[in-house]
Design a protein around this motif. Structure first.
Motif, PDB file in Angstrom:
ATOM      1  N   VAL A  59       1.133  -4.277  -3.559  1.00 16.77           N
ATOM      2  CA  VAL A  59       1.596  -4.111  -2.171  1.00 16.77           C
ATOM      3  C   VAL A  59       2.511  -5.276  -1.774  1.00 16.77           C
ATOM      4  CG1 VAL A  59       0.855  -3.839   0.239  1.00 16.77           C
ATOM      5  CG2 VAL A  59      -0.491  -2.797  -1.590  1.00 16.77           C
ATOM      6  N   GLU A  60       2.229  -6.456  -2.342  1.00 13.75           N
ATOM      7  CA  GLU A  60       3.038  -7.637  -1.989  1.00 13.75           C
ATOM      8  C   GLU A  60       4.310  -7.758  -2.810  1.00 13.75           C
ATOM      9  OE1 GLU A  60       0.182 -10.777  -2.634  1.00 13.75           O
ATOM     10  OE2 GLU A  60      -0.067 -11.046  -0.464  1.00 13.75           O
ATOM     11  N   ILE A  65       4.768   2.274  -1.490  1.00 15.48           N
ATOM     12  CA  ILE A  65       3.381   2.351  -1.963  1.00 15.48           C
ATOM     13  C   ILE A  65       2.839   3.708  -1.530  1.00 15.48           C
ATOM     14  CG2 ILE A  65       1.017   1.510  -1.629  1.00 15.48           C
ATOM     15  CD1 ILE A  65       2.452  -0.475  -3.302  1.00 15.48           C
ATOM     16  N   SER A  66       2.395   4.489  -2.509  1.00 11.61           N
ATOM     17  CA  SER A  66       1.743   5.748  -2.191  1.00 11.61           C
ATOM     18  C   SER A  66       0.267   5.572  -2.518  1.00 11.61           C
ATOM     19  CB  SER A  66       2.362   6.875  -3.004  1.00 11.61           C
ATOM     20  OG  SER A  66       1.698   8.066  -2.697  1.00 11.61           O
ATOM     21  N   PHE A  67      -0.549   5.582  -1.489  1.00  8.77           N
ATOM     22  CA  PHE A  67      -1.975   5.246  -1.619  1.00  8.77           C
ATOM     23  C   PHE A  67      -2.827   6.438  -1.229  1.00  8.77           C
ATOM     24  CE2 PHE A  67      -5.814   4.239   0.748  1.00  8.77           C
ATOM     25  CZ  PHE A  67      -6.501   3.406  -0.122  1.00  8.77           C
ATOM     26  N   THR A  68      -3.857   6.717  -1.999  1.00  9.10           N
ATOM     27  CA  THR A  68      -4.917   7.631  -1.563  1.00  9.10           C
ATOM     28  C   THR A  68      -6.245   6.932  -1.777  1.00  9.10           C
ATOM     29  OG1 THR A  68      -3.648   9.617  -2.088  1.00  9.10           O
ATOM     30  CG2 THR A  68      -6.015   9.878  -1.900  1.00  9.10           C
ATOM     31  N   THR A  91      -9.742   0.908   3.112  1.00  8.87           N
ATOM     32  CA  THR A  91      -8.778   0.277   2.198  1.00  8.87           C
ATOM     33  C   THR A  91      -7.346   0.580   2.650  1.00  8.87           C
ATOM     34  OG1 THR A  91     -10.340   0.650   0.413  1.00  8.87           O
ATOM     35  CG2 THR A  91      -8.136   0.010  -0.237  1.00  8.87           C
ATOM     36  N   GLY A  92      -7.125   1.815   3.077  1.00  2.00           N
ATOM     37  CA  GLY A  92      -5.780   2.196   3.530  1.00  2.00           C
ATOM     38  C   GLY A  92      -5.307   1.322   4.684  1.00  2.00           C
ATOM     39  N   SER A  93      -6.228   0.950   5.566  1.00  2.00           N
ATOM     40  CA  SER A  93      -5.841   0.080   6.687  1.00  2.00           C
ATOM     41  C   SER A  93      -5.381  -1.281   6.171  1.00  2.00           C
ATOM     42  CB  SER A  93      -7.022  -0.135   7.634  1.00  2.00           C
ATOM     43  OG  SER A  93      -7.471   1.093   8.086  1.00  2.00           O
ATOM     44  N   LYS A  94      -6.078  -1.778   5.144  1.00  8.49           N
ATOM     45  CA  LYS A  94      -5.669  -3.078   4.568  1.00  8.49           C
ATOM     46  C   LYS A  94      -4.275  -2.963   3.948  1.00  8.49           C
ATOM     47  CE  LYS A  94     -10.277  -4.527   3.218  1.00  8.49           C
ATOM     48  NZ  LYS A  94     -11.173  -4.555   2.085  1.00  8.49           N
ATOM     49  N   VAL A  95      -4.062  -1.852   3.219  1.00  5.32           N
ATOM     50  CA  VAL A  95      -2.752  -1.629   2.581  1.00  5.32           C
ATOM     51  C   VAL A  95      -1.671  -1.541   3.665  1.00  5.32           C
ATOM     52  CG1 VAL A  95      -1.398   0.031   1.232  1.00  5.32           C
ATOM     53  CG2 VAL A  95      -3.728  -0.551   0.515  1.00  5.32           C
ATOM     54  N   ALA A  96      -2.012  -0.873   4.785  1.00  9.52           N
ATOM     55  CA  ALA A  96      -1.045  -0.712   5.873  1.00  9.52           C
ATOM     56  C   ALA A  96      -0.671  -2.066   6.469  1.00  9.52           C
ATOM     57  CB  ALA A  96      -1.627   0.198   6.950  1.00  9.52           C
ATOM     58  N   GLU A  97      -1.697  -2.906   6.634  1.00 12.41           N
ATOM     59  CA  GLU A  97      -1.454  -4.204   7.272  1.00 12.41           C
ATOM     60  C   GLU A  97      -0.553  -5.080   6.388  1.00 12.41           C
ATOM     61  OE1 GLU A  97      -5.155  -5.819   8.673  1.00 12.41           O
ATOM     62  OE2 GLU A  97      -4.182  -7.752   9.069  1.00 12.41           O
ATOM     63  N   LEU A  98      -0.950  -5.176   5.124  1.00 10.13           N
ATOM     64  CA  LEU A  98      -0.180  -6.028   4.199  1.00 10.13           C
ATOM     65  C   LEU A  98       1.192  -5.418   3.916  1.00 10.13           C
ATOM     66  CD1 LEU A  98      -0.463  -8.609   2.511  1.00 10.13           C
ATOM     67  CD2 LEU A  98      -1.371  -7.205   0.650  1.00 10.13           C
ATOM     68  N   GLY A  99       1.195  -4.104   3.695  1.00 12.56           N
ATOM     69  CA  GLY A  99       2.467  -3.430   3.394  1.00 12.56           C
ATOM     70  C   GLY A  99       3.416  -3.490   4.578  1.00 12.56           C
ATOM     71  N   LEU A 143       7.260  -4.894   4.893  1.00 10.88           N
ATOM     72  CA  LEU A 143       8.213  -3.803   5.201  1.00 10.88           C
ATOM     73  C   LEU A 143       8.285  -2.740   4.103  1.00 10.88           C
ATOM     74  CD1 LEU A 143      11.114  -5.836   6.866  1.00 10.88           C
ATOM     75  CD2 LEU A 143       9.249  -4.585   7.963  1.00 10.88           C
ATOM     76  N   LYS A 144       7.131  -2.368   3.584  1.00  6.34           N
ATOM     77  CA  LYS A 144       7.096  -1.322   2.553  1.00  6.34           C
ATOM     78  C   LYS A 144       7.111   0.051   3.216  1.00  6.34           C
ATOM     79  CE  LYS A 144       7.079  -4.003  -0.592  1.00  6.34           C
ATOM     80  NZ  LYS A 144       6.515  -4.740  -1.650  1.00  6.34           N
ATOM     81  N   LYS A 145       7.664   1.005   2.494  1.00  2.98           N
ATOM     82  CA  LYS A 145       7.462   2.398   2.896  1.00  2.98           C
ATOM     83  C   LYS A 145       6.075   2.774   2.390  1.00  2.98           C
ATOM     84  CE  LYS A 145       9.610   6.939   2.652  1.00  2.98           C
ATOM     85  NZ  LYS A 145      10.739   7.712   2.124  1.00  2.98           N
ATOM     86  N   LEU A 146       5.214   3.224   3.280  1.00  3.58           N
ATOM     87  CA  LEU A 146       3.811   3.450   2.923  1.00  3.58           C
ATOM     88  C   LEU A 146       3.418   4.902   3.165  1.00  3.58           C
ATOM     89  CD1 LEU A 146       2.317   0.369   4.777  1.00  3.58           C
ATOM     90  CD2 LEU A 146       2.643   0.580   2.312  1.00  3.58           C
TER      91      LEU A 146
END
Ligand code: NAD
Length: 490
Positions: free
Chosen positions: A212-213, A220-223, A228-236, A240-243
């Motif tokens: 993610v970093e 990042i395509s996450f399932t 966990t998705g919230s953590k990915v959203a925060e860091l991503g 400025l990632k497309k999530l």
């Protein structure tokens, strides 16, 4: 088998620490995976970045040819892959075959996109000028996937990414790495150019975070779970990632007073207890009209007597184990909460410890009734074979109860009244709605995903998935030989 990372088309062994792969049906160790670090992610991203420069220039129909070959290989190996899937994940063999089929379907469907990937042409507002938009690949994409659909979800993400001209780094779940290994072998067998597909094993907090970093991973395509998705959203978000985030569910079947109750019971049993309740779309609430509640409960209990529990490799077994001991304990904890909250336990509620089930992780299919819509067991994702029956007086109340949870993945309604059905499909606030079927059974050519706490507006599957893995590029071609200025008064 001791698995290795697949980086730049090579099986890479960096003498890393390992963790065991466990068969949840028997507790047997199936092999190990390496616990990779940021170093392996960096190597995989470098390989993917290098390969993407060439891959993006391969014509899309030629990229698609690889997907056809992958689809044919999956078909050839379907039975073998299903057996491996059942051993590592626990779902019963019939469902494992269905999951591999989903991968085949996705390969062939996305291969077809190689000759579509449509853009638009449109008249320009200026004379002698041509305007069009095309889908452009984004670059290196990062795929992070859960254990409950170890091959299907990977294909939902990897295949649209590839056909659109991206390369990827994929981190599968630690619980189900063998499907990733099998897919990597297929990539090798079809001579997919080295570096186009890279697979790195390891824990989420270590290598998921590194992905993610990583500055060279653009999408990042996450399932996985909403937590966990919230953590990915925060860091991503920070980077400025497309999530694209596909997360948890708390799905309901609504049974109206005019429903075919036998059909409804079949739909509930299949969608609540199939995959031991571990589908993101699994039915975990039954919202029933008060006038048919008792009859429905009786029919449900009778149907549940026929459920056979055990190792999913036995074709007679209908419900397999849950994924691991932690899952077993989590489900048991929620059953305790249900009892404390005053719900009535109709059946089940136990960790199964009779031999040979004591070797694996089995939970008895469980039904609570007299559940209030705001109880914890009716609001939180339990992710096991547990349902809560909630009584309502009419359709409006049923819809309100369905929509009262923080998730919005799947819902279903059983009714024979066309007015009821159309009103429901309009007002149910989930990404997927089924009529006269349970909450599971998505087909790969339609968008898959949910609203509210389930997703962030993107979709896997269908043509909608291409939006995750492409950027729109607008192109203006001026052949007037003069400098024409849009929007400027002349
Ligand atoms: P999880 O959130 O624990 O893990 C998902 C993936 O994220 C795993 O690969 C994990 O290793 C990784 N991960 C963990 N921490 C991370 C971090 N800090 N940064 C980056 N990655 C990290 O979920 P799970 O237990 O594997 O799967 C079950 C969940 O997935 C359920 O909530 C289920 O509803 C959901 N799910 C959703 C869909 C959907 O399409 N909406 C489909 C299947 C499963």
């Amino acid at each position: 088998m001791d698995l290795k990372n697949f980086i730049g088309g090579e099986w890479v062994d960096n003498n890393l620490q390992t963790m065991p792969i466990i068969n949840p049906a028997t507790g047997d160790q199936l092999g190990t995976i390496p616990l990779s670090t940021k170093t392996e992610i960096d190597a995989a991203v470098n390989a993917a970045k290098k390969a993407q420069k060439h891959w993006a220039l391969v014509p899309a129909p030629k990229r698609a040819d690889y997907l056809y070959e992958i689809g044919f290989k999956l078909k050839e190996k379907k039975e073998y892959l299903a057996q491996v899937l059942t051993r590592e994940m626990g779902k019963v063999i019939e469902e494992a075959r269905g999951e591999v089929q989903e991968g085949i379907d996705m390969a062939l469907y996305m291969a077809g996109e190689g000759r579509r990937l449509f853009g638009e042409t449109t008249p320009s507002e200026l004379a002698n000028k041509f305007a069009m938009s095309v889908r452009a690949p984004i670059g290196v994409v990062g795929l992070i996937t859960p254990w409950n659909f170890p091959i299907a979800i990977a294909t939902w993400k990897a295949f649209p990414a590839l056909v659109a001209g991206n390369t990827f780094v994929w981190k599968p779940s630690n619980e189900t790495p063998m499907m990733a290994y099998e897919l990597a072998k297929i990539f090798e067998e079809v001579d997919l150019p080295k570096g186009v597909a890279n697979i790195v094993f390891g824990t989420g907090p270590t290598i998921g975070t590194a992905m993610v970093e990583h500055p060279d991973i653009r999408v990042i395509s996450f399932t996985g779970s909403t937590a966990t998705g919230s953590k990915v959203a925060e860091l991503g978000g920070k980077h400025l990632k497309k999530l694209s985030l596909e997360m948890g569910g708390k799905n309901a079947v609504i049974v109206m007073d005019d429903a075919d109750l036998d059909l409804a019971v079949e739909g509930i049993v299949w969608s609540a207890f199939g995959t031991a309740g571990q589908r993101c779309t699994a039915c975990s609430r039954v919202i029933v009209h008060s006038s048919v509640k008792k009859v429905l409960e009786d029919k449900l209990l009778t149907a549940m007597e026929r459920i056979t529990i055990g190792d999913g490799l036995d074709p007679h077994v209908k419900v397999g184990p849950v994924i691991n001991r932690a899952a077993l304990e989590k489900i048991n904890h929620y059953v305790g909460i249900g009892n404390q909250e005053g719900a009535t336990l109709l059946t089940g509620g136990r960790i199964l410890t009779e031999a040979p089930l004591d070797r694996g992780f089995y939970f008895e299919p469980t039904v609570f009734t007299d559940v209030n819509a705001d109880m914890i067991i009716a609001q939180e994702e339990i992710f096991g074979p547990v349902i809560s029956i909630i009584e309502v007086a009419n359709l409006d109340e049923a819809i309100a109860v369905n929509n009262s949870v923080r998730f919005g993945l799947s819902s279903s309604i059983f009714s024979r009244d066309v007015n009821t059905i159309f009103k429901a499909q309009q007002l149910l606030d989930t990404g997927i709605v089924y009529v006269n079927a349970g909450t599971t059974g998505a087909e790969i050519h339609l968008p898959f995903g949910g609203t509210k706490g389930t997703g962030n507006g993107h979709r896997d599957s269908g043509q909608a998935a291409l939006d995750v893995y492409t950027e729109w590029k607008s192109i203006y071609v001026d052949y007037s030989g003069t400098l024409q200025r849009a929007q400027i008064d002349t």
